[in-house]
Write a protein that holds these residues in place. Structure first.
Motif, PDB file in Angstrom:
ATOM      1  N   ASP A 128       0.815  -1.206   0.000  1.00 45.60           N
ATOM      2  CA  ASP A 128       0.000   0.000   0.000  1.00 45.60           C
ATOM      3  C   ASP A 128       0.852   1.260   0.000  1.00 45.60           C
ATOM      4  O   ASP A 128       0.423   2.307  -0.491  1.00 45.60           O
ATOM      5  N   ALA A 129       2.038   1.156   0.574  1.00 51.98           N
ATOM      6  CA  ALA A 129       2.900   2.315   0.758  1.00 51.98           C
ATOM      7  C   ALA A 129       4.348   1.844   0.822  1.00 51.98           C
ATOM      8  O   ALA A 129       4.627   0.646   0.916  1.00 51.98           O
ATOM      9  N   VAL A 130       5.269   2.799   0.775  1.00 50.21           N
ATOM     10  CA  VAL A 130       6.690   2.468   0.864  1.00 50.21           C
ATOM     11  C   VAL A 130       7.367   3.321   1.926  1.00 50.21           C
ATOM     12  O   VAL A 130       6.953   4.446   2.215  1.00 50.21           O
ATOM     13  N   ASP A 131       8.428   2.743   2.477  1.00 50.27           N
ATOM     14  CA  ASP A 131       9.255   3.378   3.499  1.00 50.27           C
ATOM     15  C   ASP A 131      10.699   3.371   2.993  1.00 50.27           C
ATOM     16  O   ASP A 131      11.478   2.485   3.323  1.00 50.27           O
ATOM     17  N   PRO A 132      11.066   4.351   2.130  1.00 48.25           N
ATOM     18  CA  PRO A 132      12.434   4.397   1.622  1.00 48.25           C
ATOM     19  C   PRO A 132      13.393   4.961   2.676  1.00 48.25           C
ATOM     20  O   PRO A 132      13.205   6.066   3.183  1.00 48.25           O
ATOM     21  N   ASP A 133      14.411   4.196   2.976  1.00 49.14           N
ATOM     22  CA  ASP A 133      15.348   4.556   4.042  1.00 49.14           C
ATOM     23  C   ASP A 133      16.582   5.262   3.490  1.00 49.14           C
ATOM     24  O   ASP A 133      16.829   5.275   2.291  1.00 49.14           O
ATOM     25  N   ASN A 134      17.347   5.833   4.397  1.00 52.27           N
ATOM     26  CA  ASN A 134      18.628   6.470   4.080  1.00 52.27           C
ATOM     27  C   ASN A 134      18.479   7.596   3.056  1.00 52.27           C
ATOM     28  O   ASN A 134      19.257   7.693   2.101  1.00 52.27           O
TER      29      ASN A 134
END
Length: 250
Positions: A128-134
């Motif tokens: 449903d969604a994304v959590d792009p890190d760094n």
């Protein structure tokens, strides 16, 4: 009649088009990036894009959960299935605390094309969604001479690419860039903003009704829970390994 039908044919796609999911600001949440997936009774699950099978995501959504898929957007990880696709010239310095991980030159078109494929993978798996890190590489010893302006451009590009795929997207940390980025992201995930005294930076996003998920890597602290509740933040306490279930304030 012909004119009316023509008008309906134009507007109908807009009426049926998908839009990124809106995550409730008070949603309960579970974040686990390693180990066998635990299934506490939480609404939102933040889990690894690569390591989580598509069927697991399908099952979570069938149970009414909202699935956020985590991936690193600002670093290269040598254990990922697409690692060999990244050019050596795009790799910066190693992250001292994370073996096998190096900063990534996101200014390059070829790198952005590869990162876009990660968003495509998120769509294919049903996230449903994304959590792009760094996404704060510019403020680290990256070896690539990244600038603040380039970071803002990249982070806005990520948000635009996610939204074009009907994915919601969260801003991970990068608190100092919130004045430039807060309007582009649908929620925030922060690590240790109370430890670093920077949680107040999220007030504008929270006033917009966007959820602010805060992870503190320590044992439950009732004083911090009260502060988070007063601010409308969703605070939870985790072990650094992120293998198990965190302890929420409520």
């Amino acid at each position: 009649m012909r004119t009316l039908l023509a008008l309906l044919s134009v507007i109908a796609p807009a009426l049926t088009a998908a839009t990124p999911i809106t995550i409730p600001a008070n949603a309960s949440w579970h974040m686990q990036l390693d180990g066998k997936l635990q299934t506490p009774n939480r609404l939102v699950y933040d889990i690894d894009l690569y390591d989580t099978p598509k069927q697991t995501i399908t099952n979570l959504k069938a149970g009414g959960r909202i699935v956020i898929c985590y991936f690193s957007a600002g670093t290269w990880e040598d254990w990922r299935s697409d690692a060999q696709a990244y050019p050596t010239a795009a790799l910066g310095k190693a992250l001292p605390d994370w073996p096998g991980e190096r900063w990534l030159d996101y200014r390059r078109d070829d790198v952005r094309q590869l990162l876009a494929k990660r968003l495509d993978l998120a769509v294919d798996k049903g996230c449903d969604a994304v959590d792009p890190d760094n996404v704060d590489g510019y403020s680290n010893d990256n070896g690539l001479s990244l600038t603040e302006a380039e970071q803002i451009d990249f982070n806005r590009w990520l948000a635009s690419e996610a939204h074009s795929r009907d994915l919601s997207i969260g801003l991970k940390n990068a608190v100092e860039l919130l004045p430039e980025l807060g309007d582009y992201f649908d929620f925030a995930i922060n690590e240790s903003c109370y430890r670093y005294n920077e949680c107040d930076g999220y007030s504008h996003m929270r006033n917009q009704g966007k959820p602010i998920f805060i992870a503190e890597y320590r044992t439950l602290n009732t004083s911090l829970c009260r502060r988070a509740a007063n601010s409308g933040f969703r605070l939870q306490f985790f072990k650094v390994s992120l293998k198990g279930v965190g302890v929420p304030c409520d």
